[in-house]
Enzyme design. Sequence first.
Site, PDB file in Angstrom:
ATOM      1  CE  LYS A 160      -4.381   0.531   1.615  1.00 20.61           C
ATOM      2  NZ  LYS A 160      -5.121   0.406   0.373  1.00 20.61           N
TER       3      LYS A 160
HETATM    4  C1  LIG Z   1      -4.488  -2.708  -4.405  1.00 20.12           C
HETATM    5  C2  LIG Z   1      -5.505  -3.104  -3.393  1.00 20.12           C
HETATM    6  N1  LIG Z   1      -5.967  -4.362  -3.415  1.00 20.12           N
HETATM    7  C3  LIG Z   1      -6.881  -4.783  -2.520  1.00 20.12           C
HETATM    8  C4  LIG Z   1      -7.397  -3.931  -1.573  1.00 20.12           C
HETATM    9  C5  LIG Z   1      -8.417  -4.430  -0.592  1.00 20.12           C
HETATM   10  O1  LIG Z   1      -7.843  -4.544   0.682  1.00 20.12           O
HETATM   11  P1  LIG Z   1      -8.731  -4.374   1.985  1.00 20.12           P
HETATM   12  O2  LIG Z   1      -9.814  -5.380   1.890  1.00 20.12           O
HETATM   13  O3  LIG Z   1      -7.790  -4.638   3.097  1.00 20.12           O
HETATM   14  O4  LIG Z   1      -9.253  -2.994   1.957  1.00 20.12           O
HETATM   15  C6  LIG Z   1      -6.940  -2.603  -1.521  1.00 20.12           C
HETATM   16  C7  LIG Z   1      -7.441  -1.674  -0.504  1.00 20.12           C
HETATM   17  O5  LIG Z   1      -6.907  -1.526   0.530  1.00 20.12           O
HETATM   18  C8  LIG Z   1      -5.953  -2.190  -2.443  1.00 20.12           C
HETATM   19  O6  LIG Z   1      -5.500  -0.931  -2.434  1.00 20.12           O
END
Ligand SMILES: Cc1ncc(COP(=O)(O)O)c(C=O)c1O
Length: 316
Positions: A160
């Site tokens: 992230k």
């Molecule tokens: C690239 C990406 N994939 C998947 C997710 C989904 O993750 P989460 O369920 O922890 O929000 C996110 C968001 O945080 C993301 O930025």
Amino acid sequence: MKLGADPEVIVYFDNQFVPLRDARVNILTHALHYGTGVFEGIRAYWDDGEQELFLLRPLEHYQRWKKNCGILRIGVPPAAETLCDITVELIQRNKFRSDLYIRPLAYKSAERIGLVPDDQNALAIIPIPFGEYLPSQQGLHVGVASWCRIEDNAIPARGKICGAYVNSVLAAEDARLNGFDEAIFLNARGHVAEGVTHNIFMVQNGRLITPPGTEDILAGITRDTITELARRELNLEVVERPIGRSELYACDELFFTGTAVGIAPIIRVDHRPVGAAVVGQITSELRRLYGEVSLGHLAAYRKWLLPVYRAANVTA
Ligand SMILES: Cc1ncc(COP(=O)(O)O)c(C=O)c1O
């Protein structure tokens, strides 16, 4: 959905609670030039019946954030539990009584030109009133992106990391310019990876299939929630394995999962119907369960919720 925030909203910045209008950074800030920040996204859902706002899995989000900051060698001194406490206080100070999105951000804060970072870091937590992120109720029409998902050895998607989101911005904008609601990334090996800020699940013959953490994805907390709900509540098998592009065109159901989006059904991919091009039964059931869990209606999953107005200590 575009989300600006009221300049009077209280945010946590530089170890203080200040109005958003006073939370400013210098134009030479390292992260602004080189993308050297790490962010999180946390949801809080308002339950009218209980007159309570529930933070959804905040402890896991802050634990992930601290780990991801480690990838960029950004130190976040407060413990995850303390960050939960700060978030509760932040929301209480704003007296929010609606669904929220909370954006923690840690970044390299040195104010100078020069790529090699030092130990100057800053952090902020910004709460924003936030309804539905994508109008996904009726199902989305998505397109496979021509942009490839960033590779783990280039910029880890699991991190992230702010700069990495240029990859998502390019794909998301192209998808909209091409008439789609959203994009699906393939990775450099040509396998299905994820959405621009969401993970992806496919339903095939009653089984849930999702790419493993080694496919250049962020292994989402919502992905984990859905896996647990599918197994425990619906008795479904959930398999992590690489997914080929054409499997998207032949599966029974398809949906995104993510903190911002929740569970978003996909009914068309690249102008081809997914199943009968209607929101599938398993997707609907998981959406319903996720909604109930988020509002504390299922006792077994109250462990994932931190009530904001009743919270004395962190119990998530
Ligand atoms: C690239 C990406 N994939 C998947 C997710 C989904 O993750 P989460 O369920 O922890 O929000 C996110 C968001 O945080 C993301 O930025």
